[in-house]
Design a protein around this motif. Structure first.
Motif, PDB file in Angstrom:
ATOM      1  N   GLU A   5       0.128  29.807 -70.866  1.00  0.00           N
ATOM      2  CA  GLU A   5      -0.013  28.922 -72.020  1.00  0.00           C
ATOM      3  C   GLU A   5      -1.390  28.286 -72.104  1.00  0.00           C
ATOM      4  OE1 GLU A   5       3.265  26.212 -72.054  1.00  0.00           O
ATOM      5  OE2 GLU A   5       4.717  27.848 -71.995  1.00  0.00           O
ATOM      6  N   PHE A   6      -2.364  29.041 -72.638  1.00  0.00           N
ATOM      7  CA  PHE A   6      -3.681  28.500 -72.917  1.00  0.00           C
ATOM      8  C   PHE A   6      -3.598  27.686 -74.197  1.00  0.00           C
ATOM      9  CE2 PHE A   6      -4.746  32.390 -70.569  1.00  0.00           C
ATOM     10  CZ  PHE A   6      -5.638  31.893 -69.633  1.00  0.00           C
ATOM     11  N   THR A   7      -4.352  26.599 -74.281  1.00  0.00           N
ATOM     12  CA  THR A   7      -4.428  25.814 -75.505  1.00  0.00           C
ATOM     13  C   THR A   7      -5.887  25.467 -75.776  1.00  0.00           C
ATOM     14  OG1 THR A   7      -4.097  23.742 -74.299  1.00  0.00           O
ATOM     15  CG2 THR A   7      -2.123  24.803 -75.193  1.00  0.00           C
ATOM     16  N   ALA A   8      -6.151  25.023 -76.990  1.00  0.00           N
ATOM     17  CA  ALA A   8      -7.481  24.555 -77.407  1.00  0.00           C
ATOM     18  C   ALA A   8      -8.571  25.581 -77.082  1.00  0.00           C
ATOM     19  CB  ALA A   8      -7.799  23.204 -76.778  1.00  0.00           C
ATOM     20  N   ILE A   9      -8.335  26.837 -77.420  1.00  0.00           N
ATOM     21  CA  ILE A   9      -9.265  27.917 -77.087  1.00  0.00           C
ATOM     22  C   ILE A   9     -10.378  28.005 -78.132  1.00  0.00           C
ATOM     23  CG2 ILE A   9      -9.507  30.410 -76.787  1.00  0.00           C
ATOM     24  CD1 ILE A   9      -6.593  30.434 -75.870  1.00  0.00           C
ATOM     25  N   THR A  10     -11.619  28.069 -77.658  1.00  0.00           N
ATOM     26  CA  THR A  10     -12.780  28.305 -78.510  1.00  0.00           C
ATOM     27  C   THR A  10     -13.692  29.304 -77.801  1.00  0.00           C
ATOM     28  OG1 THR A  10     -14.073  26.496 -77.560  1.00  0.00           O
ATOM     29  CG2 THR A  10     -12.715  25.973 -79.489  1.00  0.00           C
ATOM     30  N   ALA A  11     -14.455  30.077 -78.582  1.00  0.00           N
ATOM     31  CA  ALA A  11     -15.406  31.028 -77.999  1.00  0.00           C
ATOM     32  C   ALA A  11     -16.333  31.538 -79.091  1.00  0.00           C
ATOM     33  CB  ALA A  11     -14.674  32.203 -77.359  1.00  0.00           C
TER      34      ALA A  11
END
Length: 166
Positions: A5-11
């Motif tokens: 459960e990854f959250t708040a992902i940016t790239a």
């Protein structure tokens, strides 16, 4: 991804000639922070190749161990990790079978609870066993090969003693 459960992902993401390149990847995982950069090569669409570097800070050990090693309820505390992962496959079973990973894990304070292996070893040598032990320091070099997690040297410092495990 795979039940994590990854959250708040940016790239920052780019795509060219069947290859996705990402950098400056950031997110949250198990109350900690993660970062990553890497590539996903889709030139063989049904058998993509993944190469990435990763780092994690203040990851909760119990949550991580429950998800990846089915050892929940044994190790508690926050740890940091960094390393690389490479693998190929469009389904998790293929990816895990071909995956290789190298990394380092460090935990400055934590606790071990009901660790049957350590209790069994202590009993064999006539040492006092414990139900819970406070860890002052834990450091390990880890590798994943052929679907197996390998310790390439680990050190553990506690009130019970100093351990070097390989």
């Amino acid at each position: 991804f795979s039940g994590v459960e990854f959250t708040a992902i940016t790239a920052d993401v780019a795509y060219k000639d069947g290859i996705i390149t990402y950098s400056n990847g950031k997110g949250r995982l198990y109350s900690g922070a993660v970062s990553s950069s890497g590539t996903v090569d889709f030139t063989d669409f049904y058998n993509p190749l993944v190469n990435c570097e990763f780092a994690g800070q203040d990851i909760e050990a119990n949550d991580f161990m429950a998800r990846f090693a089915k050892l929940d309820g044994r190790l508690f505390g926050k740890f940091n990790l960094k390393g690389t992962i490479n693998g190929r496959g469009s389904v998790m079973e293929d990816f895990v079978r071909t995956m290789s990973a190298d990394g380092d894990v460090v935990m400055r304070e934590g606790r071990v609870v009901n660790l049957d292996l350590i209790n069994a070893m202590a009993g064999q040598f006539g040492f006092k066993t414990f139900k819970e032990e406070t860890l002052q320091d834990l450091a390990a070099a880890i590798k994943i090969r052929d679907g197996r997690l390998l310790l390439d040297g680990a050190s553990l410092i506690s009130r019970f003693g100093d351990w070097n495990i390989g």
